[in-house]
Enzyme design. Structure first.
Site, mmCIF file in Angstrom:
data_model
loop_
_atom_site.group_PDB
_atom_site.id
_atom_site.type_symbol
_atom_site.label_atom_id
_atom_site.label_comp_id
_atom_site.label_asym_id
_atom_site.label_seq_id
_atom_site.Cartn_x
_atom_site.Cartn_y
_atom_site.Cartn_z
ATOM 1 N N LYS A 137 1.747 2.571 -11.855
ATOM 2 C CA LYS A 137 0.594 1.732 -11.564
ATOM 3 C C LYS A 137 0.309 0.756 -12.708
ATOM 4 O O LYS A 137 -0.079 -0.395 -12.472
ATOM 5 C CB LYS A 137 -0.627 2.604 -11.272
ATOM 6 C CG LYS A 137 -0.478 3.496 -10.043
ATOM 7 C CD LYS A 137 -0.181 2.694 -8.771
ATOM 8 C CE LYS A 137 -0.200 3.570 -7.529
ATOM 9 N NZ LYS A 137 0.069 2.794 -6.293
ATOM 10 N N SER A 140 -3.235 -0.326 -6.252
ATOM 11 C CA SER A 140 -2.963 0.421 -7.474
ATOM 12 C C SER A 140 -3.783 1.705 -7.426
ATOM 13 O O SER A 140 -3.816 2.402 -6.410
ATOM 14 C CB SER A 140 -3.289 -0.429 -8.695
ATOM 15 O OG SER A 140 -3.028 0.263 -9.900
ATOM 16 N N TYR A 164 3.177 8.762 -12.457
ATOM 17 C CA TYR A 164 2.371 8.038 -11.465
ATOM 18 C C TYR A 164 1.614 6.900 -12.142
ATOM 19 O O TYR A 164 1.639 5.755 -11.672
ATOM 20 C CB TYR A 164 1.402 9.015 -10.797
ATOM 21 C CG TYR A 164 0.483 8.378 -9.776
ATOM 22 C CD1 TYR A 164 0.864 8.260 -8.449
ATOM 23 C CD2 TYR A 164 -0.777 7.900 -10.142
ATOM 24 C CE1 TYR A 164 0.021 7.684 -7.500
ATOM 25 C CE2 TYR A 164 -1.621 7.321 -9.206
ATOM 26 C CZ TYR A 164 -1.217 7.219 -7.893
ATOM 27 O OH TYR A 164 -2.049 6.641 -6.975
ATOM 28 N N ASN A 169 0.794 -1.224 0.000
ATOM 29 C CA ASN A 169 0.000 0.000 0.000
ATOM 30 C C ASN A 169 0.831 1.281 0.000
ATOM 31 O O ASN A 169 0.347 2.328 -0.421
ATOM 32 C CB ASN A 169 -0.929 0.006 1.224
ATOM 33 C CG ASN A 169 -1.578 1.353 1.451
ATOM 34 O OD1 ASN A 169 -2.472 1.755 0.721
ATOM 35 N ND2 ASN A 169 -1.109 2.082 2.462
ATOM 36 N N THR A 226 -7.965 10.174 1.614
ATOM 37 C CA THR A 226 -6.743 9.767 2.292
ATOM 38 C C THR A 226 -5.858 11.007 2.418
ATOM 39 O O THR A 226 -6.292 12.120 2.152
ATOM 40 C CB THR A 226 -6.023 8.681 1.494
ATOM 41 O OG1 THR A 226 -5.570 9.236 0.244
ATOM 42 C CG2 THR A 226 -6.951 7.505 1.208
#
Length: 287
Positions: free
Chosen positions: A155, A137, A151, A86, A184
């Site tokens: 992924k 992901s 980024y 994670n 988050t």
């Protein structure tokens, strides 16, 4: 997958990692909660001293250190049932804006670290005859946005690797989680790596940069609900390989898949016409 399990969760101090840790503990499982700095885990560990074990771990470190960490979890707990890769962060910048160090650092964090940890877990899963790997992901593992190129590349790489390893190791359950925008800490002030902007990319990358710097707290996704969904998928007899989370993720992936199908159909005559035994075929007329 039922009964008490042992989890190793990276990036467990906040966001999805924290939510997954809490959900696993609520389910009666034991979690080795890994983070670069474990002070944020103190309260959770104090509340569940027999279920939460903080572990200081940098997933960008040498592969030998990551293998030793996995081996130590198994040595102390007798098994490892679920590995959750994670740990991650957001990076915004056009490719031309992104430095060598920024590019390499993100691949180390999002690809190399998970690859090393997964590789370290596989011998233990093989010996047990079971195990699961959750790869955190992103919708960016399928849908690209200007400014998120590096980024998304990390992924995409993680998803391609995982899809292949899932075929190599049928005794292991793999779950690739593709969240959209969730509340988050990825978008909190200072959390994202912002490459130095160039004026040439203001129109394309500028909106993404503005969204990341000003969007914290407006994301539609709930990390606690995401964690519950992940545990539900892991427990299902027909668990998917990929699990999009959030309406935005589902809509974005559906649009991309429709575009891929359209391109495949329109250009199929030219594509299949390249076979050695091809019976002809030329460029189709765009419709």
């Amino acid at each position: 997958m039922t009964g008490s399990r042992v989890w190793l969760v990276t990036g467990a101090s906040s966001g999805f990692g924290r939510a997954i840790t809490e959900a696993a503990v609520a389910a009666g499982d034991t979690v080795v909660a890994a983070a670069r700095r474990t002070d944020a885990l103190a309260g959770l560990a104090d509340a569940h001293p027999d279920r939460v074990e903080p572990l200081a771990l940098d997933v960008t470190g040498p592969s030998a250190d990551l293998t030793a960490a996995v081996d130590d979890v198994v040595a102390r707990h007798g098994r490892l049932d679920v590995l959750v890769n994670n740990a991650g962060r957001t990076q915004v910048g056009a490719l031309e804006e992104t430095t060598d160090d920024e590019l390499r650092a993100l691949f180390d964090l999002h690809v190399m670290g998970p690859a090393f940890l997964t590789r370290a877990a596989l011998p233990h899963f093989r010996a047990q005859g079971s195990g699961a790997v959750v790869q955190m992901s992103s919708v960016g593992g399928q849908v690209c946005v200007p400014g998120f190129g590096v980024y998304c590349a990390t992924k995409f790489a993680l998803e391609g690797l995982t899809e292949t390893v899932a075929q190599e190791c049928p005794h292991v359950r793999f779950l690739v989680v593709e969240p959209g925008a969730f509340r988050t800490e990825l978008f909190r002030p200072g959390a994202a790596v912002m490459s130095t902007p160039m004026a040439a990319y203001e129109d394309t990358v500028g909106p993404t940069r503005a969204f990341v710097t000003g969007g914290d707290g407006t994301q539609p996704g709930d990390p606690a609900k995401a964690a519950t969904a992940i545990l539900t998928a892991l427990a299902a007899d027909d668990a998917p390989l990929r699990l999009p989370l959030g309406r935005d993720a589902v809509a974005g992936i559906r649009t991309r898949l429709a575009g891929l199908a359209d391109d495949l159909e329109r250009w199929e005559p030219l594509s299949v016409g390249t076979d050695v035994s091809a019976g002809g075929g030329g460029a189709p007329a765009p419709r």
